[in-house]
Design a protein around this motif. Structure first.
Motif, PDB file in Angstrom:
ATOM      1  N   ALA A 106     -26.555   6.657  -1.536  1.00 47.75           N
ATOM      2  CA  ALA A 106     -27.491   5.529  -1.531  1.00 47.75           C
ATOM      3  C   ALA A 106     -28.928   6.005  -1.365  1.00 47.75           C
ATOM      4  O   ALA A 106     -29.843   5.530  -2.047  1.00 47.75           O
ATOM      5  CB  ALA A 106     -27.121   4.553  -0.423  1.00 47.75           C
ATOM      6  N   SER A 107     -29.138   6.946  -0.453  1.00 45.30           N
ATOM      7  CA  SER A 107     -30.490   7.433  -0.206  1.00 45.30           C
ATOM      8  C   SER A 107     -31.010   8.266  -1.373  1.00 45.30           C
ATOM      9  O   SER A 107     -32.167   8.125  -1.785  1.00 45.30           O
ATOM     10  CB  SER A 107     -30.527   8.265   1.082  1.00 45.30           C
ATOM     11  N   GLN A 108     -30.165   9.142  -1.889  1.00 46.79           N
ATOM     12  CA  GLN A 108     -30.591   9.999  -2.991  1.00 46.79           C
ATOM     13  C   GLN A 108     -30.888   9.191  -4.253  1.00 46.79           C
ATOM     14  O   GLN A 108     -31.887   9.431  -4.928  1.00 46.79           O
ATOM     15  CB  GLN A 108     -29.517  11.046  -3.296  1.00 46.79           C
ATOM     16  N   ARG A 109     -30.032   8.245  -4.569  1.00 46.80           N
ATOM     17  CA  ARG A 109     -30.162   7.504  -5.823  1.00 46.80           C
ATOM     18  C   ARG A 109     -30.974   6.220  -5.698  1.00 46.80           C
ATOM     19  O   ARG A 109     -31.102   5.457  -6.655  1.00 46.80           O
ATOM     20  CB  ARG A 109     -28.770   7.205  -6.407  1.00 46.80           C
ATOM     21  N   GLY A 110     -31.505   5.947  -4.500  1.00 43.91           N
ATOM     22  CA  GLY A 110     -32.411   4.811  -4.326  1.00 43.91           C
ATOM     23  C   GLY A 110     -31.749   3.457  -4.272  1.00 43.91           C
ATOM     24  O   GLY A 110     -32.369   2.443  -4.600  1.00 43.91           O
ATOM     25  N   MET A 111     -30.499   3.404  -3.830  1.00 43.52           N
ATOM     26  CA  MET A 111     -29.785   2.123  -3.793  1.00 43.52           C
ATOM     27  C   MET A 111     -30.489   1.088  -2.914  1.00 43.52           C
ATOM     28  O   MET A 111     -30.490  -0.102  -3.235  1.00 43.52           O
ATOM     29  CB  MET A 111     -28.347   2.332  -3.294  1.00 43.52           C
ATOM     30  N   ASP A 112     -31.064   1.546  -1.798  1.00 43.34           N
ATOM     31  CA  ASP A 112     -31.759   0.593  -0.921  1.00 43.34           C
ATOM     32  C   ASP A 112     -32.957  -0.026  -1.624  1.00 43.34           C
ATOM     33  O   ASP A 112     -33.222  -1.227  -1.504  1.00 43.34           O
ATOM     34  CB  ASP A 112     -32.169   1.267   0.389  1.00 43.34           C
ATOM     35  N   ASP A 113     -33.680   0.775  -2.404  1.00 41.24           N
ATOM     36  CA  ASP A 113     -34.802   0.231  -3.170  1.00 41.24           C
ATOM     37  C   ASP A 113     -34.319  -0.737  -4.238  1.00 41.24           C
ATOM     38  O   ASP A 113     -34.934  -1.786  -4.473  1.00 41.24           O
ATOM     39  CB  ASP A 113     -35.587   1.365  -3.849  1.00 41.24           C
ATOM     40  N   PHE A 114     -33.217  -0.401  -4.900  1.00 37.16           N
ATOM     41  CA  PHE A 114     -32.710  -1.269  -5.963  1.00 37.16           C
ATOM     42  C   PHE A 114     -32.285  -2.633  -5.417  1.00 37.16           C
ATOM     43  O   PHE A 114     -32.478  -3.671  -6.077  1.00 37.16           O
ATOM     44  CB  PHE A 114     -31.536  -0.597  -6.682  1.00 37.16           C
ATOM     45  N   VAL A 115     -31.689  -2.638  -4.217  1.00 36.81           N
ATOM     46  CA  VAL A 115     -31.298  -3.908  -3.598  1.00 36.81           C
ATOM     47  C   VAL A 115     -32.532  -4.772  -3.336  1.00 36.81           C
ATOM     48  O   VAL A 115     -32.547  -5.978  -3.609  1.00 36.81           O
ATOM     49  CB  VAL A 115     -30.504  -3.661  -2.302  1.00 36.81           C
ATOM     50  N   ARG A 116     -33.585  -4.147  -2.799  1.00 39.86           N
ATOM     51  CA  ARG A 116     -34.829  -4.904  -2.565  1.00 39.86           C
ATOM     52  C   ARG A 116     -35.440  -5.365  -3.878  1.00 39.86           C
ATOM     53  O   ARG A 116     -35.945  -6.493  -3.985  1.00 39.86           O
ATOM     54  CB  ARG A 116     -35.809  -4.043  -1.775  1.00 39.86           C
ATOM     55  N   ASN A 117     -35.398  -4.513  -4.901  1.00 45.35           N
ATOM     56  CA  ASN A 117     -35.973  -4.882  -6.195  1.00 45.35           C
ATOM     57  C   ASN A 117     -35.220  -6.033  -6.848  1.00 45.35           C
ATOM     58  O   ASN A 117     -35.806  -6.843  -7.574  1.00 45.35           O
ATOM     59  CB  ASN A 117     -35.971  -3.671  -7.133  1.00 45.35           C
ATOM     60  N   GLN A 118     -33.929  -6.098  -6.596  1.00 45.27           N
ATOM     61  CA  GLN A 118     -33.126  -7.176  -7.182  1.00 45.27           C
ATOM     62  C   GLN A 118     -33.604  -8.541  -6.701  1.00 45.27           C
ATOM     63  O   GLN A 118     -33.590  -9.518  -7.461  1.00 45.27           O
ATOM     64  CB  GLN A 118     -31.648  -6.972  -6.836  1.00 45.27           C
ATOM     65  N   ALA A 119     -34.037  -8.601  -5.443  1.00 47.18           N
ATOM     66  CA  ALA A 119     -34.500  -9.877  -4.890  1.00 47.18           C
ATOM     67  C   ALA A 119     -35.760 -10.381  -5.590  1.00 47.18           C
ATOM     68  O   ALA A 119     -36.017 -11.585  -5.629  1.00 47.18           O
ATOM     69  CB  ALA A 119     -34.763  -9.733  -3.395  1.00 47.18           C
ATOM     70  N   THR A 120     -36.547  -9.458  -6.147  1.00 43.25           N
ATOM     71  CA  THR A 120     -37.800  -9.843  -6.810  1.00 43.25           C
ATOM     72  C   THR A 120     -37.745  -9.671  -8.319  1.00 43.25           C
ATOM     73  O   THR A 120     -38.750  -9.906  -9.015  1.00 43.25           O
ATOM     74  CB  THR A 120     -38.974  -8.997  -6.252  1.00 43.25           C
ATOM     75  N   GLY A 121     -36.597  -9.239  -8.828  1.00 40.63           N
ATOM     76  CA  GLY A 121     -36.472  -9.038 -10.268  1.00 40.63           C
ATOM     77  C   GLY A 121     -37.299  -7.875 -10.783  1.00 40.63           C
ATOM     78  O   GLY A 121     -37.719  -7.869 -11.947  1.00 40.63           O
ATOM     79  N   THR A 122     -37.515  -6.887  -9.930  1.00 37.25           N
ATOM     80  CA  THR A 122     -38.333  -5.722 -10.308  1.00 37.25           C
ATOM     81  C   THR A 122     -37.462  -4.672 -10.993  1.00 37.25           C
ATOM     82  O   THR A 122     -36.449  -4.249 -10.440  1.00 37.25           O
ATOM     83  CB  THR A 122     -39.010  -5.112  -9.072  1.00 37.25           C
ATOM     84  N   TRP A 123     -37.887  -4.258 -12.203  1.00 37.70           N
ATOM     85  CA  TRP A 123     -37.132  -3.273 -12.973  1.00 37.70           C
ATOM     86  C   TRP A 123     -37.823  -1.916 -12.832  1.00 37.70           C
ATOM     87  O   TRP A 123     -38.739  -1.574 -13.563  1.00 37.70           O
ATOM     88  CB  TRP A 123     -37.079  -3.691 -14.444  1.00 37.70           C
TER      89      TRP A 123
END
Length: 309
Positions: A106-123
């Motif tokens: 999760a940390s290496q591949r940025g999963m935490d960032d992707f979860v936050r981005n999903q809430a704002t629709g950020t690609w």
């Protein structure tokens, strides 16, 4: 006919999984009231309640205290004299290793960032560091460390093992902790799974963290007090290091603690062993201890008050 073995369990679920057993009398006791009998051959305390609950055993004749945790920091200070204490080695290693590996991915591949981005629709599809080809230092090579290694190797990582003393095994060299500051700068990820003892308290301090290379990841699945929280916050808040921690100091981490909102820090709430794998493995361990006692044999996993002490 000999008297039945007296066994107390902390909840009905564990009782239902174990009873009936020939030659055993079971009780449910969660330590919130008086002991159900003056003599208990095996006592299983409630999970994650802390060592202070063992004070309830002071007036009871106890054969074996069978913990549901691997760690036993603080137990020696409160365990009544004469009690034998066994930890839950074999119960939590797999789940803790799964979590450690998951946190690394999760940390290496940025999963935490992707979860936050999903809430704002950020690609944001920018490149992230892999787990493959990373150099991983395992600080602690007990049951959890070995389970983590077994899961890391198929991911094509380069694993270095470190224990309290240098030695060799069939896979090669295991470094001693005296090589820590030589090895830390050479690794992209440091995974800490040492027991909390006087020598490891705040092992992960400012010096430890300063020795890690820029952009490195610290993973702590040991105990919160193994790390200096202020030092960890200082290094991660600048973005120089990242962290994935299942344990914190203090614990629970206060809701307003700045570590919660520090970019690059992934926090899970001490759930390394809290998976569906725990219960059946705990049942098997208690069944094993009961069988050994019925046969007049010594229990396994004894860490205090017995021959292993």
């Amino acid at each position: 006919m000999s008297a039945p073995l007296q066994v107390s369990l902390p909840d009905q679920k564990l009782l239902d999984a174990l009873a009936p057993t020939a030659g055993v009398e079971f009780y449910v006791w969660d330590f919130s009231g008086p002991a159900p009998a003056g003599r208990l051959d095996i006592v299983v305390p409630p999970y994650m309640r802390g060592p202070e609950v063992l004070a309830a055993l002071e007036s009871v004749d106890i054969g074996l205290v069978q913990s549901q945790s691997i760690g036993y920091d603080g137990v020696a200070d409160v365990l009544p004299a004469g009690c034998v204490f066994a930890n839950a080695a074999g119960v939590h290693e797999t789940s803790t290793a799964e979590l450690a590996l998951g946190m690394m991915i999760a940390s290496q591949r940025g999963m935490d960032d992707f979860v936050r981005n999903q809430a704002t629709g950020t690609w944001d599809n920018s490149q992230r560091p892999s787990l493959a080809d990373r150099r991983v230092l395992l600080v602690g090579y007990g049951g959890v460390g070995k389970a983590i290694e077994a899961r890391l190797l198929p991911f094509e990582t380069h694993v270095t093992r470190m224990a309290s003393r240098e030695r060799e095994d069939s896979s090669g060299k295991i470094f001693g902790i005296d090589s820590l500051y030589e090895q830390l700068p050479l690794h992209d990820i440091a995974v800490v799974s040492v027991p909390l003892i006087e020598q490891t308290r705040q092992l992960v301090d400012a010096k430890f963290l300063a020795a890690m290379p820029d952009g490195a990841l610290l993973v702590n699945v040991a105990r919160g007090a193994v790390a200096d929280t202020d030092a960890l916050l200082a290094e991660t808040s600048t973005g120089r290091l990242r962290a994935a921690v299942d344990v914190t100091d203090p614990e629970p981490l206060p809701v307003d603690h700045p570590l919660w909102s520090t970019p690059g820090v992934l926090i899970t709430p001490h759930v390394g062993g809290a998976s569906s794998a725990m219960f059946p493995r705990m049942v098997r361990l208690v069944q094993q201890q009961i069988g050994l006692m019925l046969e007049g044999k010594e229990p396994v996993n004894v860490v205090l008050g017995g021959a292993a002490e």
